[in-house]
Write an enzyme that holds these catalytic residues in place. Structure first.
Site: not given
Length: 509
Positions: A158, A161, A344
């Protein structure tokens, strides 16, 4: 190890951490670029910081608390001692020597030798597995002051991102809002002002569009239905046919990982991220047909407003001759990026990747989003060797980034030349307080980072990553990234990553 700052966490660090960038960001530029007060502090930051602790990363586990979209009410008491806003450039320590140096961004920079001594034993620890990589950048200069395999591409999970948010903000700007519209298709012999026979709900790609009674600052499907019904009734239409349009996106709606509770099918129209429960973040049961569900909910809301939908709701593509009847708009992109990073949020990440493609006039599918994300980051002069953006969320194991790319992204977002990128920093979870870091930094080894470390987590099976910012005990803002892609114990890996970031917080290196 230098004795300048030692290992004791100073009181002023907690205040300095609130500035996020550690640089002299003009308050006027900050105010113009996003939802911050005159000191460059994100509005409602203190409230979010006091959310109840949760556990784990948004990739796999449920997180405590809910996002705070723009305009929502505080959900908890403020944590002013941790995240007090600062005036522009006011990074002055409350106590100790070097106050003027720190305020001017001239606090002593760490040395490579000292950082190597402090970090490498942890990077080589069993918990991170073999081949863990790292990069530490002095945000004031953009210079990498420590690297270990920093140019080697790894699975980011993640933390990708950060790249998605940076690209979206650079292309669209922090004030951009995603529209959901309703249009009327002209019938044969249609005259201006005559009641239409069919309307089309057109998705623009806003996953935060909500069908819930309390919109909490999100675009509301109920509001859209009210405005649509009012317009239709003014034209004498009490019965209507309804279709929905998802043509803004191209290609498959299915993420490469397949059906999964971590995200809904990727479609231009959905309500509440296709969640089938009342949650607002983390894994949840998801609809397999979110666009159809949203349109059917819209039909019910129209009926509540005195406009009956005749026949079945069906998929269609609005024509160029369609007339817009009503629209609603998402929270600003700055707020969407913050929500994506703090919690997230995979659905927002995939939506933003497609918004990048749409802005470039490209096909809004996985391939188009990857190509345009890379182009947007290339225009910022970032090191993209070995990088792959197979998706926007990091759930795809085909993604690759280097530790140096992540720290370069963070340093660029901290630079005074790019105030539009500031939400990339303000959206980072706060250690021990918010988002995916709310339940971490509880061990003695990591406690020094509480309220000081701000970082994006990344978790996939065998992959644990952490990238963010921290103010050292000398008053220097550091951007860091740690990538481990061969872990066997996620709990140990996470605690080791937290220990690494906290080591930077208390390091007078």
């Amino acid at each position: 190890m230098s004795g300048r700052g030692g290992w004791r966490l100073k009181t002023w660090q907690f205040t300095a951490a609130a500035a996020v960038s550690g640089l002299t960001l003009a308050s006027a530029a900050a105010a113009a670029a996003g939802p911050w007060d005159s000191g460059g502090q994100r509005t409602a930051e203190s409230s979010r910081a006091a959310l109840a602790p949760g556990a784990g990363d948004g990739d796999h586990r449920t997180e405590a608390g809910s996002p705070l979209p723009a305009g929502s009410a505080p959900v908890a008491s403020e944590a002013a001692a941790v995240l007090t806003p600062l005036e522009a450039g006011a990074l002055e320590p409350r106590t100790g020597e070097g106050a003027r140096e720190a305020a001017a961004g001239q606090a002593p920079a760490p040395t490579a030798a000292a950082l190597k001594f402090a970090l490498e034993p942890l990077l080589k620890a069993k918990g991170l597995g073999p081949g863990a990589t790292a990069s530490v950048v002095d945000a004031a200069t953009g210079k990498e002051v420590y690297g270990r395999g920093a140019k080697t591409a790894r699975v980011p999970a993640s933390t990708v991102k950060i790249a998605t948010g940076t690209a979206a903000l650079s292309v669209l700007g922090p004030d951009h809002r995603i529209r959901t519209t309703v249009v009327a298709e002209p019938a044969p012999g249609y005259e201006d002002g005559a009641p239409p026979e069919q309307i089309v709900l057109v998705g623009g790609g806003d996953p935060t569009l909500t069908a819930r009674a309390d919109a909490q600052g999100n675009a509301s499907l109920r509001t859209l239905a009210r405005h649509t019904a009012d317009t239709l009734k003014q034209r004498g239409a009490r019965t209507i046919r309804l279709a929905y349009d998802t043509s803004a996106y191209s290609g498959s709606t299915q993420h490469p990982i397949g059906p999964n509770e971590n995200l809904a099918p990727v479609t231009a129209l959905m309500a509440d991220e296709g969640r089938l429960d009342s949650s607002t973040s983390g894994p949840a049961p998801r609809s397999t047909r979110p666009a159809q569900d949203a349109a059917e909910a819209f039909a019910r809301f129209l009926a509540d407003r005195g406009v009956k939908v005749e026949g079945a709701v069906r998929a269609a593509t609005a024509t160029d001759q369609a007339e817009e009847l009503a629209d609603v708009r998402s929270a600003p992109l700055s707020a969407l990026v913050e929500r994506m990073l703090t919690h997230s949020d995979n659905d927002i990440a995939e939506a933003l990747a497609r918004q990048i493609a749409l802005a470039a006039g490209a096909k809004a599918d996985f391939a188009g989003a990857e190509r345009e994300t890379r182009r947007a980051l290339g225009r910022l002069g970032l090191p993209l060797d070995g990088a792959r953006f197979a998706d926007g969320s990091g759930l795809d194991r085909a993604d690759r980034v280097t530790a140096r790319l992540l720290t370069s992204l963070l340093a660029r977002a901290a630079h005074t030349d790019h105030p539009e990128l500031r939400p990339v920093l303000t959206g980072l979870p706060v250690a021990g307080f918010s988002g995916t870091l709310a339940g971490r930094y509880t061990s003695p080894d990591a406690a020094a980072g509480t309220g000081v470390v701000r970082a994006k987590t990344g978790t996939l099976t065998g992959v644990n990553t952490l990238a963010g910012t921290v103010v050292s005990s000398d008053g220097r803002l550091l951007a860091f990234s740690f990538l481990a892609s061969a872990t066997t114990d996620p709990t140990t890996a996470q605690s080791t990553l937290d220990h690494l970031a906290s080591t930077l917080a208390r390091c007078g290196c």
